[in-house]
Design a protein around this motif. Structure first.
Motif, PDB file in Angstrom:
ATOM      1  N   GLU A  11      -5.724 -10.658  -8.266  1.00 20.40           N
ATOM      2  CA  GLU A  11      -4.752 -11.398  -9.068  1.00 20.40           C
ATOM      3  C   GLU A  11      -4.414 -12.762  -8.475  1.00 20.40           C
ATOM      4  O   GLU A  11      -3.636 -13.505  -9.055  1.00 20.40           O
ATOM      5  CB  GLU A  11      -3.473 -10.557  -9.226  1.00 20.40           C
ATOM      6  N   ASP A  65      -1.249 -17.468  -4.749  1.00 19.81           N
ATOM      7  CA  ASP A  65      -1.251 -16.917  -3.383  1.00 19.81           C
ATOM      8  C   ASP A  65      -0.211 -17.655  -2.552  1.00 19.81           C
ATOM      9  O   ASP A  65      -0.371 -18.839  -2.271  1.00 19.81           O
ATOM     10  CB  ASP A  65      -2.652 -17.103  -2.773  1.00 19.81           C
ATOM     11  N   VAL A 110      -3.117  -2.480   1.044  1.00 18.33           N
ATOM     12  CA  VAL A 110      -2.998  -1.421   2.057  1.00 18.33           C
ATOM     13  C   VAL A 110      -2.211  -0.211   1.594  1.00 18.33           C
ATOM     14  O   VAL A 110      -1.981   0.720   2.359  1.00 18.33           O
ATOM     15  CB  VAL A 110      -2.389  -1.935   3.387  1.00 18.33           C
ATOM     16  N   SER A 111      -1.806  -0.199   0.330  1.00 21.14           N
ATOM     17  CA  SER A 111      -0.979   0.924  -0.100  1.00 21.14           C
ATOM     18  C   SER A 111      -1.809   1.975  -0.841  1.00 21.14           C
ATOM     19  O   SER A 111      -2.932   2.263  -0.432  1.00 21.14           O
ATOM     20  CB  SER A 111       0.191   0.400  -0.926  1.00 21.14           C
ATOM     21  N   GLY A 131       1.038  -6.582   0.773  1.00 21.25           N
ATOM     22  CA  GLY A 131       0.919  -7.781  -0.056  1.00 21.25           C
ATOM     23  C   GLY A 131       2.237  -8.374  -0.499  1.00 21.25           C
ATOM     24  O   GLY A 131       2.340  -9.596  -0.673  1.00 21.25           O
TER      25      GLY A 131
HETATM   26  N1  LIG Z   1       2.205   4.743  -5.157  1.00 20.18           N
HETATM   27  C1  LIG Z   1       2.694   3.906  -4.272  1.00 20.18           C
HETATM   28  N2  LIG Z   1       2.669   2.599  -4.514  1.00 20.18           N
HETATM   29  C2  LIG Z   1       3.128   1.739  -3.617  1.00 20.18           C
HETATM   30  C3  LIG Z   1       3.657   2.209  -2.400  1.00 20.18           C
HETATM   31  C4  LIG Z   1       3.679   3.602  -2.148  1.00 20.18           C
HETATM   32  O1  LIG Z   1       4.124   4.071  -1.076  1.00 20.18           O
HETATM   33  N3  LIG Z   1       3.171   4.407  -3.114  1.00 20.18           N
HETATM   34  N4  LIG Z   1       4.133   1.304  -1.502  1.00 20.18           N
HETATM   35  C5  LIG Z   1       4.692   0.107  -2.036  1.00 20.18           C
HETATM   36  C6  LIG Z   1       5.013  -0.773  -0.961  1.00 20.18           C
HETATM   37  S1  LIG Z   1       6.319  -0.304  -0.006  1.00 20.18           S
HETATM   38  C7  LIG Z   1       4.391  -1.939  -0.759  1.00 20.18           C
HETATM   39  S2  LIG Z   1       4.957  -3.012   0.437  1.00 20.18           S
HETATM   40  C8  LIG Z   1       3.256  -2.356  -1.544  1.00 20.18           C
HETATM   41  C9  LIG Z   1       2.122  -2.819  -0.628  1.00 20.18           C
HETATM   42  O2  LIG Z   1       1.101  -3.220  -1.414  1.00 20.18           O
HETATM   43  P1  LIG Z   1      -0.321  -3.600  -0.905  1.00 20.18           P
HETATM   44  O3  LIG Z   1      -0.278  -3.985   0.514  1.00 20.18           O
HETATM   45  O4  LIG Z   1      -1.259  -2.571  -1.302  1.00 20.18           O
HETATM   46  O5  LIG Z   1      -0.568  -4.971  -1.645  1.00 20.18           O
HETATM   47  P2  LIG Z   1      -1.066  -5.239  -3.108  1.00 20.18           P
HETATM   48  O6  LIG Z   1      -1.055  -4.007  -3.891  1.00 20.18           O
HETATM   49  O7  LIG Z   1      -2.324  -5.971  -2.983  1.00 20.18           O
HETATM   50  O8  LIG Z   1       0.069  -6.218  -3.575  1.00 20.18           O
HETATM   51  C10 LIG Z   1       1.422  -5.840  -3.652  1.00 20.18           C
HETATM   52  C11 LIG Z   1       2.203  -6.913  -4.400  1.00 20.18           C
HETATM   53  O9  LIG Z   1       2.169  -8.122  -3.682  1.00 20.18           O
HETATM   54  C12 LIG Z   1       1.590  -9.169  -4.445  1.00 20.18           C
HETATM   55  N5  LIG Z   1       0.762  -9.991  -3.571  1.00 20.18           N
HETATM   56  C13 LIG Z   1      -0.308  -9.577  -2.905  1.00 20.18           C
HETATM   57  N6  LIG Z   1      -0.842 -10.574  -2.204  1.00 20.18           N
HETATM   58  C14 LIG Z   1      -0.109 -11.653  -2.454  1.00 20.18           C
HETATM   59  C15 LIG Z   1      -0.183 -13.001  -2.020  1.00 20.18           C
HETATM   60  N7  LIG Z   1      -1.149 -13.410  -1.196  1.00 20.18           N
HETATM   61  N8  LIG Z   1       0.740 -13.875  -2.455  1.00 20.18           N
HETATM   62  C16 LIG Z   1       1.721 -13.436  -3.287  1.00 20.18           C
HETATM   63  N9  LIG Z   1       1.852 -12.174  -3.719  1.00 20.18           N
HETATM   64  C17 LIG Z   1       0.956 -11.293  -3.323  1.00 20.18           C
HETATM   65  C18 LIG Z   1       0.748  -8.443  -5.458  1.00 20.18           C
HETATM   66  O10 LIG Z   1       0.464  -9.206  -6.581  1.00 20.18           O
HETATM   67  C19 LIG Z   1       1.577  -7.216  -5.741  1.00 20.18           C
HETATM   68  O11 LIG Z   1       2.585  -7.495  -6.661  1.00 20.18           O
HETATM   69  O12 LIG Z   1       2.749  -1.300  -2.338  1.00 20.18           O
HETATM   70  C20 LIG Z   1       3.763  -0.581  -3.049  1.00 20.18           C
HETATM   71  N10 LIG Z   1       3.095   0.384  -3.850  1.00 20.18           N
END
Ligand SMILES: Nc1nc2c(c(=O)[nH]1)N[C@H]1C(S)=C(S)[C@@H](COP(=O)(O)OP(=O)(O)OC[C@H]3O[C@@H](n4cnc5c(N)ncnc54)[C@H](O)[C@@H]3O)O[C@H]1N2
Ligand code: MOO
Ligand SMILES: [Mg+2]
Length: 648
Positions: free
Chosen positions: A421, A436, A486-487, A538
């Motif tokens: 995205e 980003d 990483v989730s 993220g």
């Molecule tokens: N089923 C579950 N879903 C999620 C859990 C969980 O325990 N069970 N944990 C939540 C938590 S807490 C977090 S923190 C996030 C971590 O997500 P990820 O590390 O996997 O990251 P993404 O899915 O890729 O993105 C999450 C969110 O952040 C936005 N994003 C990503 N990269 C960027 C960037 N470079 N600049 C701006 N924004 C960014 C992305 O669009 C998503 O909205 O997971 C939860 N889910």
């Protein structure tokens, strides 16, 4: 180093055999068990005691007592003396020291062995607990002891976690076992060699550092329907995660740095002043160099001493020499009278020359003169190992002519954003995309620290692209920081790619904090060098909070900081704060202006959802709030809480 790991399983291996103790036979089972217990794919234990005793209750008992009560081992494996022979007394000796029996372990050995030989029914092995030590009797033969160890091994780490009270790990193991459904029964292991039989032995190795949790089962990421419905990674406490990171963080070797590139670097040597400052007597004021004993009155102006002139003038008593601030004091002068305390008497050359002036004040010897070394004595220590080169340090070194400084090397940090995205902020935003923001946040933070960076760009969520970018980053940097993926989502590929495709060692994959729960840390050998991978969540705020908690201390240690840790202080909260089930770091502004008794007042920066980057804007601290408990659901206004200082 295994022996320094706090939660390592400390193992003793006791061979019980009359013939081995008399050296009439060679002990093969003891050394084999040692290898099995040390196997990093299995128990990953550390052998801290081995011994051979005869089949005598007193000898066996004495060793068991010493190893459990004095050495406080986690696990004692005995081999030998469990059969029906007259001299076989290991079970009796063991029972005499046990406080609780653990018949399940003996049973699992019996069940497994019976599938191999009906004679297993004659084993009398006893297993149980004394204090915090688990004692397991294994048969004496090489084959029998290896097989039986294989049957119990999958349960041992968990049993020991329970004895040690490692709650986070235990909970995770329970969850994992519950999620993975019924386990296959014990099977015999191949001989010879250290190949413990493990319920999850066909699975890839994922280390949990000193947590010694069960190995991790990764599903095939293509098979979305079969993904685990619960995370397979144990949630570990923040302090344990930080310890793991720091245990893997080396201090880098020093290198010589030019002063112009040395801002924010950490010095790796003692630097003493090679000269005194000022190096010659000089004037503190613009005025006249005089002989104090001449007193006030009209004086002839001999010449002038200007800053930058060589100190070769000599004052004749009864005269003065015009002087500027910083100019060398002429020989024969012992005071300076500032121009404000004088009057012009006679000029020449149309005002271009002073012929005589009048001293109005009574000078005292030494007045307005800076003696040699009065600012800094030659030999004074300026900076030492661990000093940070901020602007004043750089200025001080320059003031004594030092321009080459031995500093610790800085790690090169690769920064990468992952996510289908994501779009570069300079480009048009396609539907469904967001800009980003994580990468520039991380890169700018590193720039502020004067850490060299490699911008690895944005990577889409595919296994191949992720693998390629991680390898590219590893080839260019010492530390790699990624965000996103990483989730639990089907496109969250980082953990999988790191551990399965790269075969990096994944030390932890979840932390008991908010925000930042899925933070992941790996180490990876790349062309003989150890690379550290931080895969941060993220959500933009989660990324910043975890960057501060883990990446920052790691980088600081690498680049030589003596105290790399975040600074924590007490503050007073300005409103009631609701506690989360996870220990939470709330973004807050600390106000020192209205501080009472030096304790700053803290107000949070609004909605704390981890996607809301604007909540970071006024934040100069993170309030470290404890997790909610039955007794405590909130922190009342006016309470003192700890805050992690982000900036002052
Ligand atoms: N089923 C579950 N879903 C999620 C859990 C969980 O325990 N069970 N944990 C939540 C938590 S807490 C977090 S923190 C996030 C971590 O997500 P990820 O590390 O996997 O990251 P993404 O899915 O890729 O993105 C999450 C969110 O952040 C936005 N994003 C990503 N990269 C960027 C960037 N470079 N600049 C701006 N924004 C960014 C992305 O669009 C998503 O909205 O997971 C939860 N889910
Ligand atoms: O841990 Mo997540 O970081 O709560 O948003
Ligand atoms: Mg995700």
């Amino acid at each position: 180093m295994a022996s320094t790991k706090r939660n390592t399983i400390r193992v003793g291996i006791l061979t019980v055999s009359d013939t081995c103790s008399r050296k009439e036979a060679v002990d093969k089972s003891g050394p084999n068990l040692k290898k099995l217990a040390e196997d990093t794919d299995g128990l990953d234990g550390v052998i801290v005691a081995t011994g051979i005793v005869p089949d005598e209750i007193s000898n066996i008992k004495e060793t068991l007592l010493e190893w459990s009560d004095v050495k406080e081992l986690d696990l004692i494996l005995t081999t030998g003396g469990t059969g029906f022979a007259d001299r076989d007394v290991t079970p009796e000796a063991t029972k005499s020291v046990l406080e609780k029996e653990a018949p399940g372990l003996a049973m699992v050995m019996l069940m497994g062995s019976l599938k191999i030989t009906p004679l297993a029914v004659l084993s009398r092995s006893v297993c149980g607990i004394r204090k915090r030590t688990l004692i397991v009797n294994l048969p004496g033969s090489l084959k029998g002891s290896q097989e039986c160890f294989g049957f119990v091994q999958p349960s041992l780490s968990h049993a020991i976690q329970l004895l040690k009270g490692e709650r986070a790990c235990v909970k995770a193991t329970h969850k994992e076992l519950a999620a993975s459904g019924p386990q296959p029964g014990p099977q015999p292991g191949p001989l010879p060699g250290p190949q413990p039989i493990n319920m999850v032995s066909n699975l890839p190795t994922v280390s949990h550092g000193h947590h010694n949790c069960q190995k991790i089962r990764h599903h095939d990421v293509e098979k979305v329907a079969r993904r685990p419905r619960d995370s397979i990674y144990p949630v570990i406490p923040l302090k344990d995660a930080l310890k793991i990171v720091m245990d893997h963080t080396p201090v880098l070797q020093p290198e010589v740095v030019d002063i112009n590139d040395a801002l924010a670097r950490i010095v790796a040597e003692e630097i003493k002043a090679p000269i005194s400052l000022p190096p010659f007597r000089n004037s503190i004021k613009d005025g006249y160099a005089v002989l104090a004993s001449d007193g006030p009155g009209v004086r002839q102006v001999m010449s002038d001493a200007i800053a930058g002139d060589a100190p070769d003038l000599e004052l004749i008593p009864g005269h003065v020499i015009r002087i500027t601030t910083g100019a060398p004091i002429p020989k024969g002068a012992d005071a300076v009278v500032q121009v404000e305390d004088t009057e012009l008497v006679e000029e020449a050359d149309d005002g271009r020359r002073e012929v005589s002036i009048k001293i109005l004040s009574t000078p005292t010897p030494g007045q307005d003169i800076r003696p040699i070394g009065s600012d800094l004595q030659e030999g004074t220590m300026l900076v030492g190992p661990g000093s940070k080169l901020s602007p004043p340090e750089l200025g001080l070194l320059a003031s004594v002519g030092i321009t080459k400084i031995k500093c610790y090397r800085r790690p090169v940090v690769g920064v990468c954003s992952t996510g289908n995205e994501l779009t570069e902020p300079s480009e048009e935003l396609p539907p469904g995309h967001i800009y980003d923001s994580n990468r520039i946040t991380m890169l700018a933070t590193l720039l502020e620290m004067n850490v060299p960076t490699v911008d690895v760009g944005i990577t889409p969520d595919t296994v191949q692209a992720t693998k390629d970018v991680l390898l590219k980053a590893a080839s260019q940097s010492d530390v790699i920081v990624t965000t996103g993926g990483v989730s639990m989502g089907e496109k969250d590929l980082l953990k999988y790619v790191l551990s399965e495709e790269l075969k990096a060692t994944l030390h932890f994959g979840r932390i008991f904090i908010k925000p930042g729960k899925p933070t992941t840390f790996c180490t990876f050998e790349y062309e003989g060098a150890k690379k550290l991978f931080f895969s941060l969540p993220g959500n933009p705020v989660s990324g910043i909070v975890t960057f501060n908690h883990f990446v920052l201390p790691c980088l600081r240690r690498m680049m030589g900081y003596t105290n790399p840790h975040l600074k924590r202080i007490k503050c007073r909260v300005m409103a009631d704060l609701k506690l989360d089930p996870r220990p939470e770091f709330q973004r807050a502004h600390l106000d020192w202006q209205s501080a009472e008794d030096g304790v700053p007042l803290a107000s949070t920066t609004g909605n704390q959802i981890s996607s809301r980057l604007i909540s970071m804007l006024q934040a100069n601290a993170l309030l470290a709030l404890p997790s909610q408990s039955d007794q405590q659901k909130m922190i009342p206004k006016g309470s003192l809480v700890e805050a992690v200082v982000l900036r002052l």
